[in-house]
Motif scaffolding. Structure first.
Motif, PDB file in Angstrom:
ATOM      1  N   ASN A 125     -49.529  -2.449  -2.092  1.00  0.00           N
ATOM      2  CA  ASN A 125     -49.691  -3.868  -1.829  1.00  0.00           C
ATOM      3  C   ASN A 125     -48.413  -4.813  -1.666  1.00  0.00           C
ATOM      4  O   ASN A 125     -48.900  -6.096  -2.189  1.00  0.00           O
ATOM      5  CB  ASN A 125     -50.662  -4.251  -2.976  1.00  0.00           C
ATOM      6  N   ARG A 126     -47.497  -4.211  -1.222  1.00  0.00           N
ATOM      7  CA  ARG A 126     -46.217  -5.276  -0.952  1.00  0.00           C
ATOM      8  C   ARG A 126     -46.124  -5.112   0.308  1.00  0.00           C
ATOM      9  O   ARG A 126     -45.276  -4.398   1.112  1.00  0.00           O
ATOM     10  CB  ARG A 126     -44.977  -4.753  -1.695  1.00  0.00           C
ATOM     11  N   THR A 127     -46.891  -6.191   1.130  1.00  0.00           N
ATOM     12  CA  THR A 127     -46.859  -6.277   2.570  1.00  0.00           C
ATOM     13  C   THR A 127     -46.107  -7.554   3.152  1.00  0.00           C
ATOM     14  O   THR A 127     -45.790  -7.552   4.312  1.00  0.00           O
ATOM     15  CB  THR A 127     -48.393  -6.050   2.826  1.00  0.00           C
ATOM     16  N   LYS A 128     -46.023  -8.337   2.175  1.00  0.00           N
ATOM     17  CA  LYS A 128     -45.232  -9.771   2.716  1.00  0.00           C
ATOM     18  C   LYS A 128     -44.321 -10.091   1.758  1.00  0.00           C
ATOM     19  O   LYS A 128     -44.078  -9.542   0.835  1.00  0.00           O
ATOM     20  CB  LYS A 128     -46.239 -10.980   2.829  1.00  0.00           C
ATOM     21  N   PRO A 129     -43.157 -10.722   2.321  1.00  0.00           N
ATOM     22  CA  PRO A 129     -42.063 -11.214   1.382  1.00  0.00           C
ATOM     23  C   PRO A 129     -42.346 -11.776   0.232  1.00  0.00           C
ATOM     24  O   PRO A 129     -41.832 -11.356  -0.861  1.00  0.00           O
ATOM     25  CB  PRO A 129     -41.330 -12.280   2.492  1.00  0.00           C
ATOM     26  N   ARG A 185     -34.285 -12.280   4.458  1.00  0.00           N
ATOM     27  CA  ARG A 185     -33.093 -11.964   5.345  1.00  0.00           C
ATOM     28  C   ARG A 185     -33.009 -10.470   5.630  1.00  0.00           C
ATOM     29  O   ARG A 185     -32.358 -10.035   6.406  1.00  0.00           O
ATOM     30  CB  ARG A 185     -31.810 -12.270   4.503  1.00  0.00           C
ATOM     31  N   VAL A 186     -33.718  -9.624   4.669  1.00  0.00           N
ATOM     32  CA  VAL A 186     -33.706  -8.247   4.996  1.00  0.00           C
ATOM     33  C   VAL A 186     -34.928  -7.491   5.096  1.00  0.00           C
ATOM     34  O   VAL A 186     -34.883  -6.450   5.011  1.00  0.00           O
ATOM     35  CB  VAL A 186     -32.993  -7.400   3.728  1.00  0.00           C
ATOM     36  N   PHE A 187     -35.889  -8.469   5.379  1.00  0.00           N
ATOM     37  CA  PHE A 187     -37.172  -7.698   5.426  1.00  0.00           C
ATOM     38  C   PHE A 187     -37.671  -6.875   6.591  1.00  0.00           C
ATOM     39  O   PHE A 187     -38.243  -5.949   6.395  1.00  0.00           O
ATOM     40  CB  PHE A 187     -38.616  -9.181   5.487  1.00  0.00           C
ATOM     41  N   ARG A 230     -36.683 -21.208  -0.668  1.00  0.00           N
ATOM     42  CA  ARG A 230     -37.374 -20.903   0.556  1.00  0.00           C
ATOM     43  C   ARG A 230     -36.182 -20.478   1.762  1.00  0.00           C
ATOM     44  O   ARG A 230     -36.450 -19.568   2.391  1.00  0.00           O
ATOM     45  CB  ARG A 230     -38.256 -21.955   1.214  1.00  0.00           C
ATOM     46  N   ASP A 231     -35.204 -21.483   1.960  1.00  0.00           N
ATOM     47  CA  ASP A 231     -34.348 -21.008   2.809  1.00  0.00           C
ATOM     48  C   ASP A 231     -32.611 -20.622   2.353  1.00  0.00           C
ATOM     49  O   ASP A 231     -31.912 -20.465   3.128  1.00  0.00           O
ATOM     50  CB  ASP A 231     -34.026 -22.381   3.883  1.00  0.00           C
TER      51      ASP A 231
END
Length: 488
Positions: free
Chosen positions: A174-178, A203-205, A422-423
């Motif tokens: 269940n870890r599918t998004k950043p 940055r590494v997804f 966020r950035d």
């Protein structure tokens, strides 16, 4: 917590049969090769034979080993196969912009056949390998060679990325998004802040999900762990006991910490090294004790133009003398060269040095005039800073650095420059304020005190020796059991 009883402490005279033959095969990044080399030296000091395998250019760039170890450490050069889109002469991550590292991994995978041949020809007792050669464990098993996956990542980082089944995609975690990586995972049973911030995982997804035309790093790591007999970790019970215990539960196989591997300062540098160091030392000697901020982000991290500009102005605002080891580009193929702000070098020439070539980090950190280290949090740099009691100002860039930073923050061993979640953006004022806090202000005293307090746990030679003895004891006993099974 240290080991209570160990047969190896008596250091009985080894017989010829006790001496092990070990092949070392790190990933093609200096942040990986150097810890592998440090471990090689410590094992060779016990009389065991090491074959250290890498590509020709990388081996030529490694630090020289002490003369007394040269009969026991053999460097084996295997040419890197040509791969489309991999720039000419690029043999390590230091030679490449981030988006081209995937082609280096493709070339590395083509070393499977020559490595298999080398193992067949030399029949070592053990092969110690990195996360990248996910194919090596089964090959070693087929050749009846014991294998260890050696993680240069600390146990907290390994626990965070999770069980083997999750890493290789057998189990849905269940870890599918950043955003799923910005909180501690459900399998960590104790309170912790160890997790990525959103900008760090973003940055590494691509390397987590496998969207980079290549076998993703997480799969490589999972398969490497799955295929080995034992996991060796650059860590210690004194530093992260609960994480090491959890890791063994997660992996369901032996996990052996090998200590923090503090480097032994070299006293036999080349003439060129001495010449460069002499100039740097003369400048450092002129600075007041504890006044210099040393700035370095390792062999791979390169700040963006925006980040570089804010770091530069931040250093200027501190009013402190500084030594900055700066990477303006990653290899010849890197077209995005970053530049210092207009007039910066002229304005700071009396109190700052910007070094765009190689800098002798260990020697700089050992100098009394250095009072703080602005670093990316890669573990080798952390260990070196603690070795010389330099407090840490943390500015992460990518890979596991964010996870390291969280643990250091938790333990009050480092302070992170405040940033936008966020950035990842930060300001020159936040850089200046963070440096001043950690180096001189009363509120940062805890960071200065903590580094002095933990130094003994990190760099004590007896503790380090004990960890290496323990690893070698395990290796010998494992092989004895295997031989006994073969005999029945």
């Amino acid at each position: 917590m240290a080991f209570q009883t160990m047969e190896s402490q008596s250091n009985p005279q080894m017989t010829k049969d006790d001496k092990l033959s070990i092949v070392m095969f790190p990933w093609l990044a200096f942040g990986h090769m150097i810890p592998f080399l440090e471990l090689s030296k410590l094992i060779a000091l016990k009389g065991h034979r090491i074959t250290f395998v890498s590509t020709p250019k990388n081996i030529d760039r490694l630090p020289k080993i002490p003369q007394n170890l040269s009969p026991l450490i053999t460097f084996k050069k295997i040419p890197l196969p040509h791969v489309e889109k991999l720039p000419e002469n690029a043999e390590a991550t230091i030679d490449l912009p981030y988006d081209k590292v995937k082609y280096l991994k493709k070339a590395y995978d083509q070393l499977e056949q020559p490595i298999t041949q080398l193992l067949q020809d030399t029949s070592p007792d053990w092969v110690i390998y990195d996360f990248a050669p996910y194919w090596l464990g089964p090959i070693a098993a087929k050749l009846d060679i014991s294998s260890a996956y050696f993680s240069i990542f600390i146990a907290a980082s390994l626990c965070f990325v999770g069980p083997v089944q999750n890493l290789i995609g057998v189990r849905d975690n269940n870890r599918t998004k950043p955003e799923d990586f910005t909180v501690p995972p459900k399998w960590v049973p104790f309170e912790s802040t160890v997790a990525f911030r959103l900008f760090e995982i973003n940055r590494v997804f691509d390397d987590v999900t496998g969207e980079d035309e290549n076998v993703p790093a997480m799969y490589r790591m999972g398969a490497s762990i799955d295929g080995c007999d034992v996991v060796a970790v650059r860590s210690s019970y004194e530093f992260e006991p609960e994480w090491l215990q959890l890791l063994e539960e997660i992996y369901q196989k032996p996990v052996i910490p090998v200590g923090q591997l503090p480097p032994i300062p070299q006293d036999h540098d080349s003439v060129d090294d001495n010449k460069e160091w002499k100039t740097i030392k003369e400048w450092l000697d002129k600075q007041a004790k504890g006044s210099v901020v040393y700035v370095a982000f390792g062999s791979e991290a390169k700040p963006s133009q925006y980040e570089l500009t804010e770091i530069a102005h931040g250093l200027e605002l501190t009013g402190f003398p500084f030594f900055w080891a700066l990477r303006k580009k990653r290899g010849l193929a890197d077209t995005e060269v970053v530049e210092l702000p207009d007039g910066f070098e002229e304005r700071t020439k009396e109190r700052g040095i910007v070094c765009t070539s190689w800098a002798p980090q260990l020697k700089i950190l050992s100098h009394d005039s250095v009072g703080g280290f602005l670093t990316h949090s890669a573990w080798s740099s952390v260990v070196e800073a603690i070795q010389f009691e330099k407090p840490l100002i943390l500015l992460t860039f990518f890979t596991e650095q964010g996870l390291n930073a969280r643990l250091l923050e938790e333990k009050k061993m480092g302070y992170s420059v405040p940033r936008d979640d966020r950035d990842g953006s930060f300001t020159r004022d936040s850089v200046a304020d963070s440096v001043k806090l950690v180096m001189v202000e009363e509120g940062g005293k805890i960071y200065r005190d903590k580094v002095r307090e933990v130094k003994g746990l990190f760099v004590d030679r007896d503790i380090q020796d004990e960890y290496v003895n323990n690893l070698l004891d395990y290796f010998r006993k494992h092989n004895q059991r295997a031989r006994a099974q073969d005999a029945t």
